[in-house]
Design a protein around this motif. Sequence first.
Motif, short mmCIF file in Angstrom:
data_model
loop_
_atom_site.label_atom_id
_atom_site.label_comp_id
_atom_site.label_asym_id
_atom_site.label_seq_id
_atom_site.Cartn_x
_atom_site.Cartn_y
_atom_site.Cartn_z
N GLY A 93 0.81 -1.20 0.00
CA GLY A 93 0.00 0.00 0.00
C GLY A 93 0.85 1.26 0.00
O GLY A 93 2.08 1.22 0.16
N ASP A 94 0.19 2.38 -0.20
CA ASP A 94 0.91 3.65 -0.21
C ASP A 94 1.39 3.99 1.20
O ASP A 94 0.66 3.84 2.18
CB ASP A 94 -0.01 4.78 -0.71
N SER A 95 2.60 4.44 1.28
CA SER A 95 3.18 4.89 2.54
C SER A 95 4.20 5.97 2.21
O SER A 95 4.62 6.13 1.07
CB SER A 95 3.85 3.73 3.29
N TRP A 96 4.60 6.71 3.23
CA TRP A 96 5.59 7.76 3.02
C TRP A 96 6.91 7.17 2.55
O TRP A 96 7.58 7.73 1.67
CB TRP A 96 5.79 8.56 4.29
N ALA A 97 7.29 6.02 3.09
CA ALA A 97 8.54 5.37 2.67
C ALA A 97 8.47 4.98 1.20
O ALA A 97 9.44 5.17 0.44
CB ALA A 97 8.82 4.15 3.54
N PHE A 98 7.32 4.44 0.77
CA PHE A 98 7.19 4.03 -0.63
C PHE A 98 7.20 5.24 -1.55
O PHE A 98 7.88 5.24 -2.59
CB PHE A 98 5.90 3.23 -0.82
N ILE A 99 6.46 6.29 -1.19
CA ILE A 99 6.38 7.47 -2.04
C ILE A 99 7.75 8.13 -2.20
O ILE A 99 8.18 8.46 -3.31
CB ILE A 99 5.35 8.47 -1.47
N THR A 100 8.45 8.32 -1.08
CA THR A 100 9.77 8.95 -1.16
C THR A 100 10.75 8.05 -1.90
O THR A 100 11.61 8.53 -2.65
CB THR A 100 10.31 9.26 0.24
N GLY A 101 10.64 6.73 -1.71
CA GLY A 101 11.52 5.82 -2.42
C GLY A 101 11.31 5.89 -3.92
O GLY A 101 12.28 5.92 -4.70
N VAL A 102 10.04 5.93 -4.35
CA VAL A 102 9.74 6.02 -5.78
C VAL A 102 10.24 7.35 -6.35
O VAL A 102 10.85 7.39 -7.43
CB VAL A 102 8.23 5.86 -6.02
N LEU A 103 9.98 8.45 -5.64
CA LEU A 103 10.42 9.75 -6.13
C LEU A 103 11.94 9.81 -6.25
O LEU A 103 12.48 10.34 -7.23
CB LEU A 103 9.91 10.86 -5.21
N CYS A 104 12.64 9.28 -5.26
CA CYS A 104 14.10 9.28 -5.31
C CYS A 104 14.61 8.35 -6.42
O CYS A 104 15.60 8.66 -7.09
CB CYS A 104 14.68 8.86 -3.96
N GLY A 105 13.93 7.21 -6.62
CA GLY A 105 14.32 6.32 -7.70
C GLY A 105 14.13 6.97 -9.06
O GLY A 105 14.98 6.84 -9.95
N LEU A 106 13.02 7.67 -9.24
CA LEU A 106 12.79 8.38 -10.51
C LEU A 106 13.81 9.49 -10.70
O LEU A 106 14.29 9.71 -11.83
CB LEU A 106 11.37 8.95 -10.53
N ALA A 107 14.14 10.20 -9.61
CA ALA A 107 15.17 11.25 -9.72
C ALA A 107 16.51 10.65 -10.12
O ALA A 107 17.24 11.22 -10.94
CB ALA A 107 15.29 11.99 -8.39
N SER A 108 16.84 9.48 -9.56
CA SER A 108 18.09 8.82 -9.92
C SER A 108 18.09 8.40 -11.38
O SER A 108 19.09 8.57 -12.10
CB SER A 108 18.30 7.59 -9.02
N ALA A 109 16.96 7.85 -11.85
CA ALA A 109 16.87 7.44 -13.25
C ALA A 109 16.99 8.64 -14.19
O ALA A 109 17.66 8.57 -15.23
CB ALA A 109 15.56 6.70 -13.49
N LEU A 110 16.33 9.75 -13.83
CA LEU A 110 16.41 10.96 -14.64
C LEU A 110 17.84 11.51 -14.67
O LEU A 110 18.34 11.91 -15.73
CB LEU A 110 15.46 12.03 -14.09
N ALA A 111 18.49 11.52 -13.51
CA ALA A 111 19.86 12.02 -13.45
C ALA A 111 20.81 11.14 -14.26
O ALA A 111 21.69 11.63 -14.97
CB ALA A 111 20.32 12.11 -11.99
N ALA A 112 20.63 9.82 -14.16
CA ALA A 112 21.47 8.90 -14.94
C ALA A 112 21.25 9.09 -16.43
O ALA A 112 22.20 9.05 -17.23
CB ALA A 112 21.16 7.46 -14.53
N ALA A 113 19.99 9.31 -16.84
CA ALA A 113 19.70 9.56 -18.25
C ALA A 113 20.35 10.86 -18.71
O ALA A 113 20.91 10.93 -19.81
CB ALA A 113 18.19 9.62 -18.46
#
Length: 297
Positions: free
Chosen positions: A141-161
């Motif tokens: 389910g949605d949680s603060w840990a999941f939301i922040t983890g997804v946002l940081c993962g997307l930021a990492s993918a964008l930065a790597a790209a």
Amino acid sequence: MPPRNWPRFAGLAALWGASMVALWIAVGGLGWALAAVLQCLVVAATVALASRGAGARVRLGGPAVPVLVTALALAVQSAGLAVALGRLGVAPAVLVLSAMPLFAALTGQVWGIDRITGVTAAGLGVGFLGLLFVVAFPADGDSWAFITGVLCGLASALAAAFVSRYGPRRLGADPGRAVTANLLAAAVLSPWLVVAGIGMPGLGEVAALGLIALAAVGIAPILIVPPRDAAAARFTSGVKLTGMVLALGVGLVALGDRLTALQVVGAVLVLCGTLLVSALLPPRLLRRWRSSGVPRA
């Protein structure tokens, strides 16, 4: 891929996947900030040693603005990866990070480096649909840990790209500039050590850092230097993607990560989209698909 390259491909992919698991272990014991800093330092040292071993001179420095911009992007990439692994676990984090080729294709199109063909457009559509399934239907389910983890993962993918397109254009293949950018990235992340705190390393974390170093030594020569032709680019993309799949399997089988049924569907779609965008499908299959009436963009 020529048969003689398969052992090298398999070894590099295994190291890439193992480094993801090792970083997850290091984050758990040392905290995300220290793990990210050490990752940047390991990459800098590896590029320097690999370059010296190849007979190239390593001179720190370079054009100030491109080096600084690259360093900031590398800092975001390393920090985002560490936080995503710590918050999501290996399998969900790897699925989010697998979107990097999708973002890279869009970045290349905006900058005029790449051209989005019909196959690439189909890959982007399938891949981003799969990414939506991955982030919208979490197992716990949605949680603060999941939301922040997804946002940081997307930021990492964008930065790597961004780095994958910006670095070769503005820094070239000069190893000294790559070393400088990674050292600056470590310096940018260092103040976060005070904010995030530092864990006490145990034997597992020390072993994990050793494995990260081993993986860096193994993969740096082909992943740091920009590919010189399309075949080298496909080889590098294949190594990364296969390593991600291996890390995903380890997370699900050995580390207790869980995915919902829709996330599994999303994982398959992300994989298919990445294969299309990175031109990793067999040429014969692509020719058949194009001849069946798929339009070119």
